[in-house]
Write an enzyme that holds these catalytic residues in place. Structure first.
Site, PDB file in Angstrom:
ATOM      1  N   ASP A   1     -15.831  -1.865  -1.226  1.00 29.32           N
ATOM      2  CA  ASP A   1     -14.593  -2.331  -0.597  1.00 29.32           C
ATOM      3  C   ASP A   1     -14.762  -3.757  -0.064  1.00 29.32           C
ATOM      4  O   ASP A   1     -13.843  -4.575  -0.129  1.00 29.32           O
ATOM      5  CB  ASP A   1     -14.203  -1.377   0.530  1.00 29.32           C
TER       6      ASP A   1
ATOM      7  N   ALA B   1      -3.745  -2.452  -4.104  1.00 31.95           N
ATOM      8  CA  ALA B   1      -2.454  -1.889  -4.494  1.00 31.95           C
ATOM      9  C   ALA B   1      -1.937  -2.530  -5.774  1.00 31.95           C
ATOM     10  O   ALA B   1      -1.327  -1.857  -6.622  1.00 31.95           O
ATOM     11  CB  ALA B   1      -1.446  -2.094  -3.358  1.00 31.95           C
TER      12      ALA B   1
ATOM     13  N   GLY C   1     -10.806   2.174   0.021  1.00 31.49           N
ATOM     14  CA  GLY C   1     -11.033   1.770  -1.361  1.00 31.49           C
ATOM     15  C   GLY C   1     -12.447   2.018  -1.829  1.00 31.49           C
ATOM     16  O   GLY C   1     -13.076   2.988  -1.388  1.00 31.49           O
TER      17      GLY C   1
ATOM     18  N   LYS D   1     -14.360  -5.300   6.653  1.00 32.26           N
ATOM     19  CA  LYS D   1     -14.403  -6.050   5.397  1.00 32.26           C
ATOM     20  C   LYS D   1     -13.285  -7.081   5.339  1.00 32.26           C
ATOM     21  O   LYS D   1     -13.410  -8.104   4.665  1.00 32.26           O
ATOM     22  CB  LYS D   1     -14.363  -5.105   4.191  1.00 32.26           C
TER      23      LYS D   1
ATOM     24  N   TRP E   1       0.835  -1.207   0.000  1.00 33.67           N
ATOM     25  CA  TRP E   1       0.000   0.000   0.000  1.00 33.67           C
ATOM     26  C   TRP E   1       0.866   1.252   0.000  1.00 33.67           C
ATOM     27  O   TRP E   1       0.580   2.222  -0.686  1.00 33.67           O
ATOM     28  CB  TRP E   1      -0.942   0.005   1.203  1.00 33.67           C
TER      29      TRP E   1
ATOM     30  N   ARG F   1      11.686   1.002   7.024  1.00 34.24           N
ATOM     31  CA  ARG F   1      12.714   0.509   7.940  1.00 34.24           C
ATOM     32  C   ARG F   1      13.821  -0.247   7.220  1.00 34.24           C
ATOM     33  O   ARG F   1      14.949  -0.314   7.698  1.00 34.24           O
ATOM     34  CB  ARG F   1      12.079  -0.423   8.975  1.00 34.24           C
TER      35      ARG F   1
ATOM     36  N   GLU G   1      -4.506  -8.276   7.858  1.00 35.90           N
ATOM     37  CA  GLU G   1      -5.026  -7.369   8.887  1.00 35.90           C
ATOM     38  C   GLU G   1      -6.268  -7.936   9.574  1.00 35.90           C
ATOM     39  O   GLU G   1      -6.516  -7.687  10.748  1.00 35.90           O
ATOM     40  CB  GLU G   1      -5.374  -6.012   8.264  1.00 35.90           C
TER      41      GLU G   1
END
Length: 331
Positions: A247, A143, A139, A194, A15, A35, A284
């Site tokens: 989404d 991505a 969304g 979602k 993303w 990082r 996630e």
């Protein structure tokens, strides 16, 4: 206006890479924090992220790459966070500079485990950022399709419509259409929920359920989402808008969906640990499932799909038995 403002992207994943690509179309320079030192060196030398969306080529003259989050934050007026919610708290603890005068937009679709808050609420409560300086980027948009330059849509939500318009303009392009919304909390909760329904879709697919059942579950999923969000933040919203239903559908059905992939592995018999180890990206929805389930203990919304996913992922119950029972509660 957006050309005069400075933007920073926080994160090195897919993303973050997609957002950096979109911003570079409209801005002469952006700061980009990640990082991974080797990824920074690779981008500087070869002009693409070696780990995510490697087909995207960057004009490195437009990138101010850094492995120091404080440098990126000091540079920017607008900061877009695009790192997994599970790692956000740890990253923010590396900050030594203030966010007080910054405008924060979250492209993170999850809950911060340490506080059980969506990202906007986390910044507001933990860092005292006013809601008019907090926004959300949702969304329906993958991505991977941004990388392929396929027509995609974004929803930019903020309590200050002018700031939402600035971000929308900065991200828009020939293949990106962005609209604004004032439903900051609702769109962010929808983006989190979602992912749970996508895991459910994946589990069902892994168990051998077909398209007919998937369509029923998605239909029930959007109604369940409406009930949950109404309990959290009651306002006038059309749950069939793209930011909510759109989404949900793209995440539940797309081959690019990490959460659906994760669920599919669970349905096929993988343990949670083994599925996570095999995936190279964070799902996630795994963390969101626990947070949503716990939050709903207080809200009391009827959420049979969330309950089913929680039972499989966190209570170790047999997916086949749980989903057979779920089929009896859907209509």
């Amino acid at each position: 206006m957006s050309e005069k403002l400075k933007f920073a992207v926080i994160g090195g994943g897919s993303w973050a890479t997609a957002i950096a690509k979109m911003l570079c179309v409209n801005l002469s320079e952006i700061a980009w924090y990640m990082r991974n030192d080797s990824a920074i060196e690779h981008i500087q030398k070869y002009k693409h992220n070696p780990n995510y969306l490697s087909s995207v080529e960057f004009d490195t003259n437009k990138l101010k790459l850094t492995n120091n989050i404080n440098e990126a934050i000091e540079y920017a007026d607008y900061i877009i966070f695009a790192i997994p919610s599970a790692f956000l708290d740890a990253e923010l603890k590396n900050m030594t500079v203030s966010l007080a005068d910054k405008i924060i937009f979250s492209a993170i679709k999850g809950i911060v485990p340490e506080t059980s808050l969506i990202v906007g609420e986390h910044f507001h409560i933990q860092y005292d950022i006013p809601y008019y300086n907090i926004g959300v980027i949702t969304g329906p948009c993958h991505a991977e399709e941004v990388a392929l330059e396929r027509l995609s849509y974004l929803t930019i939500a903020c309590g200050d419509p002018e700031k939402a318009c600035i971000v929308a303009k900065s991200l828009s392009g020939n293949y990106i259409k962005a609209k604004i919304s004032d439903d900051i909390i609702g769109t962010e909760y929808a983006a989190m929920l979602k992912n749970i329904y996508a895991i459910a879709a994946g589990i069902a697919h892994g168990l051998g359920y077909g398209d007919n059942f998937q369509s029923v579950m998605m239909s029930n999923g959007i109604r369940e989402m409406k009930k949950f969000i109404r309990k959290v933040h009651k306002m006038k919203r059309n749950i069939n808008d793209s930011a909510y239903l759109g989404d949900l559908l793209v995440t539940g059905y797309s081959v690019f969906s990490r959460n659906r992939m994760f669920g599919n592995m669970i349905g096929k018999g993988y343990t949670v640990k083994s599925a996570m180890m095999e995936m190279s990206m964070v799902a996630e929805g795994y963390y969101a499932t626990k947070s949503a389930y716990k939050l709903n203990q207080g809200y009391g919304a009827k959420t049979p799909i969330i309950d089913a996913v929680y039972a499989v992922l966190y209570e170790g119950k047999d997916a086949k038995a749980v989903f057979k029972k779920l089929t009896e509660s859907l209509d």
